[in-house]
Design a protein around this motif. Structure first.
Motif, PDB file in Angstrom:
ATOM      1  N   ARG A   1      -8.377   7.017  10.207  1.00  0.00           N
ATOM      2  CA  ARG A   1      -6.979   6.794   9.838  1.00  0.00           C
ATOM      3  C   ARG A   1      -6.701   7.506   8.517  1.00  0.00           C
ATOM      4  O   ARG A   1      -7.548   7.493   7.616  1.00  0.00           O
ATOM      5  N   VAL A   2      -5.547   8.116   8.423  1.00  0.00           N
ATOM      6  CA  VAL A   2      -5.130   8.761   7.168  1.00  0.00           C
ATOM      7  C   VAL A   2      -3.673   8.417   6.887  1.00  0.00           C
ATOM      8  O   VAL A   2      -2.965   7.915   7.750  1.00  0.00           O
ATOM      9  N   GLY A   3      -3.233   8.693   5.683  1.00  0.00           N
ATOM     10  CA  GLY A   3      -1.833   8.449   5.327  1.00  0.00           C
ATOM     11  C   GLY A   3      -1.610   7.037   4.855  1.00  0.00           C
ATOM     12  O   GLY A   3      -2.356   6.527   4.023  1.00  0.00           O
ATOM     13  N   PHE A   4      -0.587   6.407   5.401  1.00  0.00           N
ATOM     14  CA  PHE A   4      -0.168   5.088   4.944  1.00  0.00           C
ATOM     15  C   PHE A   4      -0.273   4.067   6.066  1.00  0.00           C
ATOM     16  O   PHE A   4      -0.046   4.393   7.234  1.00  0.00           O
ATOM     17  N   ASP A   5      -0.603   2.837   5.700  1.00  0.00           N
ATOM     18  CA  ASP A   5      -0.684   1.752   6.678  1.00  0.00           C
ATOM     19  C   ASP A   5       0.722   1.156   6.839  1.00  0.00           C
ATOM     20  O   ASP A   5       1.225   0.488   5.931  1.00  0.00           O
ATOM     21  N   LEU A   6       1.326   1.403   7.977  1.00  0.00           N
ATOM     22  CA  LEU A   6       2.714   0.975   8.188  1.00  0.00           C
ATOM     23  C   LEU A   6       2.844  -0.538   8.306  1.00  0.00           C
ATOM     24  O   LEU A   6       3.944  -1.076   8.211  1.00  0.00           O
ATOM     25  N   GLN A   7       1.724  -1.234   8.513  1.00  0.00           N
ATOM     26  CA  GLN A   7       1.771  -2.693   8.613  1.00  0.00           C
ATOM     27  C   GLN A   7       1.833  -3.351   7.232  1.00  0.00           C
ATOM     28  O   GLN A   7       2.201  -4.504   7.107  1.00  0.00           O
ATOM     29  N   GLN A   8       1.420  -2.586   6.218  1.00  0.00           N
ATOM     30  CA  GLN A   8       1.421  -3.154   4.864  1.00  0.00           C
ATOM     31  C   GLN A   8       2.788  -3.011   4.210  1.00  0.00           C
ATOM     32  O   GLN A   8       3.540  -2.081   4.528  1.00  0.00           O
ATOM     33  N   LYS A   9       3.071  -3.901   3.277  1.00  0.00           N
ATOM     34  CA  LYS A   9       4.331  -3.839   2.542  1.00  0.00           C
ATOM     35  C   LYS A   9       4.479  -2.462   1.881  1.00  0.00           C
ATOM     36  O   LYS A   9       3.573  -2.017   1.176  1.00  0.00           O
ATOM     37  N   GLY A  10       5.589  -1.801   2.137  1.00  0.00           N
ATOM     38  CA  GLY A  10       5.844  -0.496   1.522  1.00  0.00           C
ATOM     39  C   GLY A  10       5.362   0.682   2.350  1.00  0.00           C
ATOM     40  O   GLY A  10       5.789   1.814   2.125  1.00  0.00           O
ATOM     41  N   GLY A  11       4.470   0.439   3.294  1.00  0.00           N
ATOM     42  CA  GLY A  11       3.937   1.539   4.106  1.00  0.00           C
ATOM     43  C   GLY A  11       5.020   2.256   4.885  1.00  0.00           C
ATOM     44  O   GLY A  11       5.001   3.484   5.048  1.00  0.00           O
ATOM     45  N   PHE A  12       5.996   1.488   5.334  1.00  0.00           N
ATOM     46  CA  PHE A  12       7.096   2.022   6.124  1.00  0.00           C
ATOM     47  C   PHE A  12       7.947   3.017   5.320  1.00  0.00           C
ATOM     48  O   PHE A  12       8.551   3.929   5.885  1.00  0.00           O
ATOM     49  N   HIS A  13       7.937   2.875   4.003  1.00  0.00           N
ATOM     50  CA  HIS A  13       8.735   3.792   3.173  1.00  0.00           C
ATOM     51  C   HIS A  13       8.264   5.233   3.332  1.00  0.00           C
ATOM     52  O   HIS A  13       9.029   6.171   3.120  1.00  0.00           O
TER      53      HIS A  13
END
Lengths: 144, 120
Positions: free
Chosen positions: A86-98
């Motif tokens: 996995r790379v980048g941002f974890d979309l499940q975590q707060k702020g990841g969706f940004h």
């Protein structure tokens, strides 16, 4: 979050050679090593590109939490013959969706392609291919 | 030599009639049209070097379609994919969801490549 696998041309031939040298377990170790090196390369660039977003309020949609939501899971996942990290941002975590707002923009906010290119740009893909081949070639001989 | 951005915009405008904007170019005061395209040029790289001169240039675009009709969002982007393929763009996959600033609108995006021969 994006997933990264082995991407360089000629992997199948090199994998056969590594398998001949040390068997399946040796090949699996080589692929794990190449993918973890890939993950480090990408995440280092993501860290650098997203550093400005540690500050609250930049670009409207980012509130500082995006940087904390960077993937921090150093596990290679195998599904059959396919291995990924996995790379980048974890979309499940707060702020990841940004990160989606930042990477792709919206009609009212332009995209920040430094973050996009750190994960998906052609330059980083060339670096990844080179790094993966170099890492795997080390496994063409057995260690001491 | 083909003006690639113009080709993209003209093809979308001529085939579909929806407005085409640069991603991020609408102001907070501009109301979203009912349906519209946006685009962004991710990178433009020279490739296949020979005698220190490039042979072609690879244009990489994100194309997005936003509308207040979710069914249209899916169908229009796929229609755009076919129209752009017909004029030489190379679409990657069948798209992904993109985020809208307005709760009334949803969006879909598509990555496109255009390989432009360099005239010497």
């Amino acid at each position: 979050m994006a997933r990264m696998s082995i991407i360089f041309d000629g992997f199948a031939d090199l994998a056969r050679e590594i398998d001949k040298v040390g068997g399946t377990k040796h090949l699996k170790t080589a692929v794990d090593d190449a993918l973890l090196a890939t993950q480090k390369l990408v995440q280092d660039q993501v860290t650098q590109a997203s550093a400005p977003y540690a500050k609250k309020g930049l670009k409207g949609y980012a509130h500082g939490d995006m940087v904390k939501a960077m993937v921090d899971d150093h596990t290679v996942t195998w599904i059959g013959d396919i291995a990924e990290v996995r790379v980048g941002f974890d979309l499940q975590q707060k702020g990841g969706f940004h990160s989606i707002f930042i990477m792709y923009g919206t009609p009212r906010m332009d995209a920040d392609k430094k973050v996009y290119n750190a994960i998906k740009g052609s330059a980083v893909r060339e670096q990844i291919a080179k790094l993966q081949e170099e890492t795997l070639r080390k496994y063409l001989k057995l260690g001491d | 030599m083909v003006d690639v951005k113009k080709l993209l915009i003209d093809t979308l405008t001529d085939e579909f009639g929806y407005p085409v904007f640069l991603q991020g170019s609408l102001s907070d005061y501009d109301a979203y049209p009912e349906a519209f395209f946006t685009y962004w040029n991710n990178e433009t790289n020279d490739d296949a070097f020979y005698s220190n001169a490039e042979s072609w240039t690879v244009w990489n675009f994100d194309l997005n379609f936003y509308a207040n009709d979710p069914v249209l969002v899916n169908s229009a982007l796929l229609d755009a994919k076919l129209a752009l393929k017909a004029v030489g763009f190379i679409p990657s996959g069948s798209g992904y969801d993109v985020i809208s600033d307005e709760i009334t609108h949803t969006g879909r995006g598509l990555n496109l490549i255009y390989i432009q021969r360099t005239e010497r």
